[in-house]
Design a protein around this motif. Structure first.
Motif, PDB file in Angstrom:
ATOM      1  N   VAL A   1       8.256  -8.446  -3.026  1.00  0.00           N
ATOM      2  CA  VAL A   1       9.114  -8.205  -4.186  1.00  0.00           C
ATOM      3  C   VAL A   1      10.463  -7.653  -3.713  1.00  0.00           C
TER       4      VAL A   1
ATOM      5  N   LEU B   1      11.748  -3.800  -3.008  1.00  0.00           N
ATOM      6  CA  LEU B   1      10.673  -3.006  -2.431  1.00  0.00           C
ATOM      7  C   LEU B   1      10.281  -3.548  -1.061  1.00  0.00           C
ATOM      8  N   ASP B   2       9.999  -4.844  -1.010  1.00  0.00           N
ATOM      9  CA  ASP B   2       9.524  -5.441   0.241  1.00  0.00           C
ATOM     10  C   ASP B   2      10.643  -6.097   1.046  1.00  0.00           C
TER      11      ASP B   2
ATOM     12  N   HIS C   1       2.849   1.682  -0.925  1.00  0.00           N
ATOM     13  CA  HIS C   1       3.856   0.987  -1.736  1.00  0.00           C
ATOM     14  C   HIS C   1       4.103   1.612  -3.101  1.00  0.00           C
TER      15      HIS C   1
END
Lengths: 329, 329
Positions: B51, B54-55, B325
């Motif tokens: 995502v 976030l990632d 996360h």
């Protein structure tokens, strides 16, 4: 150039070209599901993603409904190939402030749908995100190993559809205009159609065995998905709008909110019925078999060598009115 | 209660309980990939989602990098079972204003990684969204059909790790502190490790054949993934921090930004190395075979009947410092 300028159709074409053609005996991008070899066998592989705000709203239904729908629409891709689902994994992206109850509901809905269509939900992945989304990927298998593609239609085939159309769109309209999530009164059947879609798995398998030559599920509406079937087959069609089975759930919603019921059936998406072609001589037997499981099969037109037309009007002009996810609305 | 209160670990446990136990001979939630039966055979199934924000961030690398990583991290799940990837589908959610170049880049990166690990990208789904995300699902197969689970460790086994650790986290730190996407000078190797991870497929297959009893890929950092392996196996461990192979890419980044190199290696995630256990007597042969393909294998500790400890300190205390996360950061 951004993706809204291309539209979903244009973007899918572009991606399919980039992925390239499938080897002989395989099916890649461009059908309801991919078909790939497996030792002694082959398998089908497909995925669908639902995104909050666009594909669902939690205040329109329950989290269970969303989980159910994520599985059902993916099962429907396999049904459209005449195949059965076997196993699924799910990727869940969610904001940190998502209530745990919502996650439980999503899971329960996915598990209920998995049970309904006899597949196992075997794992997945989690990520944070600023909006909730749920991607389900599924492996399936054909009953006799021969999947029904979109590309098999031939001029002279009859064009048929299972069940009835427009109910899911009517449900969406009722939700958008504030009918809410209560039992919904007169709109109840349409809400159920929108929030709890049914995949036509047994029907798809039966139709594959009964001679369906091309098949697709109706996710984006008859005029859009009909266009996909015709494009893939390199054929045209003449569809009689008067023959299209309009869902009885449409009428009360249409009356209240001023919709045209037939247009709702032609343009509305998310019914997850099957659209297929078969030789005219096979239709009666297929219809009897399907009716024995409680599902109508209706002949709505003919595959031709000409343009793709509904009520004498070319599909392209219908499509402009129809649902495409990436177009600004 | 919202999901951030549970944390990723707690939420995954909750979901696994809801999904329920797998039937005999199957593996469901709780390992790197699921293992399910298939006529004459069995197959492995896994999914990962990345995502935006976030990632990954598109201003930290290219869209190609993101596509590559989405495939590589999913391949790594299969590598951790000693299996090879075969086919993948991708669900792409994207804002309407996403440049088409970004979609092209994502596809090219996915296709490059698919080519690298000899799998076919066979289809997918598209949806609108307010942020970009990419879920990849993959089907794989074991070379000899026997997947290596997380649960097979036994007291007395040696605990080993492939390659070296900490590089990907060092790359993340360099990006977060503004090292940017240029060649990166001294940070270059760390940036490459973060942006273009490598999955250890050949190594995983070799280790499965060489007697690996339990295996996991290091996606969330050694202390987190070690805990998962120990929990699944019902064992403890003693890891010697001094034996942990620190990536040479860490040192220049650590010097510049004031990191502790060893802590970066122990806590940092996304290296996608393999952590495994095997009988002590088999380690030397496995190490020779792996070195022949250019990959180090390092013994970092011992599986025990006691608590799980790194440098005498229990894993639980390490975990609090580590990447999860869904925790607010």
């Amino acid at each position: 150039v951004n993706v809204s300028a291309l539209g979903e159709h244009g973007l899918l074409d572009r991606i399919a070209r980039r992925i390239g053609p499938a080897p002989a005996l395989e099916v890649w991008a461009g059908d309801d599901a991919a078909v790939v070899p497996w030792p002694h066998d082959r398998l089908l592989l497909t995925t669908d993603v639902l995104v909050e705000g666009l594909d669902f709203r939690l205040d329109w239904g329950s989290a269970r409904d969303v989980g159910w729908k994520a599985v059902a629409v993916t099962v429907s891709d396999l049904a459209a190939m005449g195949a059965r689902p076997r196993h699924a994994v799910a990727s869940l992206s969610l904001p940190a402030e998502t209530p745990v109850d919502v996650v439980d509901g999503l899971l329960d809905g996915m598990l209920a749908a998995a049970s309904r269509w006899r597949l196992s939900l075997v794992g997945g992945d989690l990520s944070g995100a600023s909006e909730l989304s749920l991607a389900v990927a599924m492996v399936g298998a054909g009953d006799d190993g021969r999947p029904v593609l979109r590309s098999g239609a031939r001029p002279g085939d009859s064009l048929c559809v299972t069940g009835s159309l427009g109910g899911a769109r009517a449900g969406l309209v009722a939700l958008q205009r504030g009918e809410g999530t209560a039992e919904g009164g007169e709109a109840g059947p349409a809400l159920a159609r929108q929030l709890r879609p049914q995949a036509r798995v047994d029907e798809g398998v039966l139709l594959a065995g009964a001679g369906a030559r091309a098949m697709i599920d109706l996710s984006d509406g008859l005029v859009v998905d009909l266009g996909r079937l015709m494009d893939a087959s390199g054929t045209g069609c003449d569809v009689d709008p008067g023959a299209v089975p309009v869902d009885r759930a449409v009428e009360p919603v249409a009356r209240r909110w001023g919709l045209d019921p037939l247009e709702t059936a032609l343009i509305g998406g998310e019914d997850y019925e099957l659209l297929l072609t078969m030789e005219e001589s096979l239709v009666a037997a297929a219809r009897s078999s399907l009716e024995a499981m409680g599902t109508p099969l209706t002949r709505i037109g003919l595959v031709t060598e000409g343009a793709a037309r509904v009520g004498g009007r070319e599909l392209a002009s219908w499509r402009e009115e129809s649902w495409e996810h990436l177009r600004p609305r």
